[in-house]
Design a protein around this motif. Sequence first.
Motif, PDB file in Angstrom:
ATOM      1  N   UNK A 160      69.162  67.788  55.630  1.00 13.79           N
ATOM      2  CA  UNK A 160      69.209  66.967  56.841  1.00 13.79           C
ATOM      3  C   UNK A 160      68.629  65.577  56.571  1.00 13.79           C
ATOM      4  N   UNK A 161      67.558  65.526  55.795  1.00 12.19           N
ATOM      5  CA  UNK A 161      66.951  64.249  55.458  1.00 12.19           C
ATOM      6  C   UNK A 161      67.909  63.384  54.631  1.00 12.19           C
ATOM      7  N   UNK A 162      68.623  63.988  53.716  1.00 12.42           N
ATOM      8  CA  UNK A 162      69.563  63.238  52.874  1.00 12.42           C
ATOM      9  C   UNK A 162      70.707  62.662  53.704  1.00 12.42           C
ATOM     10  N   UNK A 163      71.181  63.421  54.675  1.00 10.31           N
ATOM     11  CA  UNK A 163      72.225  62.912  55.573  1.00 10.31           C
ATOM     12  C   UNK A 163      71.696  61.729  56.375  1.00 10.31           C
ATOM     13  N   UNK A 164      70.471  61.845  56.853  1.00  5.53           N
ATOM     14  CA  UNK A 164      69.836  60.767  57.613  1.00  5.53           C
ATOM     15  C   UNK A 164      69.658  59.525  56.747  1.00  5.53           C
ATOM     16  N   UNK A 165      69.221  59.708  55.509  1.00  7.77           N
ATOM     17  CA  UNK A 165      69.031  58.582  54.595  1.00  7.77           C
ATOM     18  C   UNK A 165      70.348  57.856  54.316  1.00  7.77           C
ATOM     19  N   UNK A 244      61.232  68.088  62.673  1.00  4.83           N
ATOM     20  CA  UNK A 244      61.279  68.950  61.486  1.00  4.83           C
ATOM     21  C   UNK A 244      60.090  68.679  60.575  1.00  4.83           C
ATOM     22  N   UNK A 245      59.721  67.418  60.451  1.00  4.62           N
ATOM     23  CA  UNK A 245      58.602  67.072  59.586  1.00  4.62           C
ATOM     24  C   UNK A 245      57.286  67.646  60.120  1.00  4.62           C
TER      25      UNK A 245
END
Length: 301
Positions: A160-165, A244-245
Amino acid sequence: EISLGLVGSEMCIRDSYMNKRHTFGKMYMEVWKDGELLRTLPAGKRAGINFVEMPTSIDKPRAAPSKNRTALIGSLYGPNLEAGNYQVKLVKGKTTYDTAFELSYDPDSPYTVKDRQVQRNHTMKLYDMTERLAYLYHVLDEVQQKSKAVDGLKKKTLQRMEVFQKALADAKNRISSQEGDYYVNESEQLHEQISDLYRQISSFPGRPSSSQIDQSALLEGALKKLDTTIEQLLQVDLVEINKWLVKAKQEAINYSSVEEFMQSEKKGSQSGSGQLRLTGREMYYHVLKSPLGLGAFQQWR
């Protein structure tokens, strides 16, 4: 006694005549317009007549980074000060001396006051748009760097973080061109388009052309759409990321406010705007000062 005079693009303020050097206590000069403090200038402290130079333009706009030469040129200079009445305060310790001056247009100029006002309105609108994009780019970059610094995430959260980045990077690329070599291989995004139009309109004292006015409106609309996209990233997607964090016992990602960005970001050149007419040695002096060289200076003029 405080008197005023114009020297090229600089306003020379004769701030005082002093029998002896001012040694103790603060001494400075403030320039105000309509209740707003525009500049604080160091005052002369030596014995005799003292002079202070003040640029007749405001600070250049804060701008997003770019590898496009035209965009760099567009954000090198600030607009001229607005015509009207200004107040000057010379503060010497606990004593304040007041005077005023008026900036007015050349009465022999072929451009009407109405046309000049239209020009200034569009110049300042593009100026504000340039600074808005600078802030948006700063925030996206800030969030992107902080998100990359997070480690120890589980696979699902990491995906999810990679998609956001990637969404952050795409939004940054819509703001400003980061590809090219400052020479042949150059591209342009919204920042470059706004910066080039700002350069064109701010460097000509008369009314902008119809095509320039139309282009300004189109760019304003494009900025509003981009603003909406980035608002979704920051107000919705980032909020979810932070949930999430926190759940993963990681620190939430925050970013600078507009006020914090404006206070921390240093202003740039105090040089005059492109409306100056430079001749002879003065022209070559400015060419030598330009980090972009002769070609860039000729394009700006």
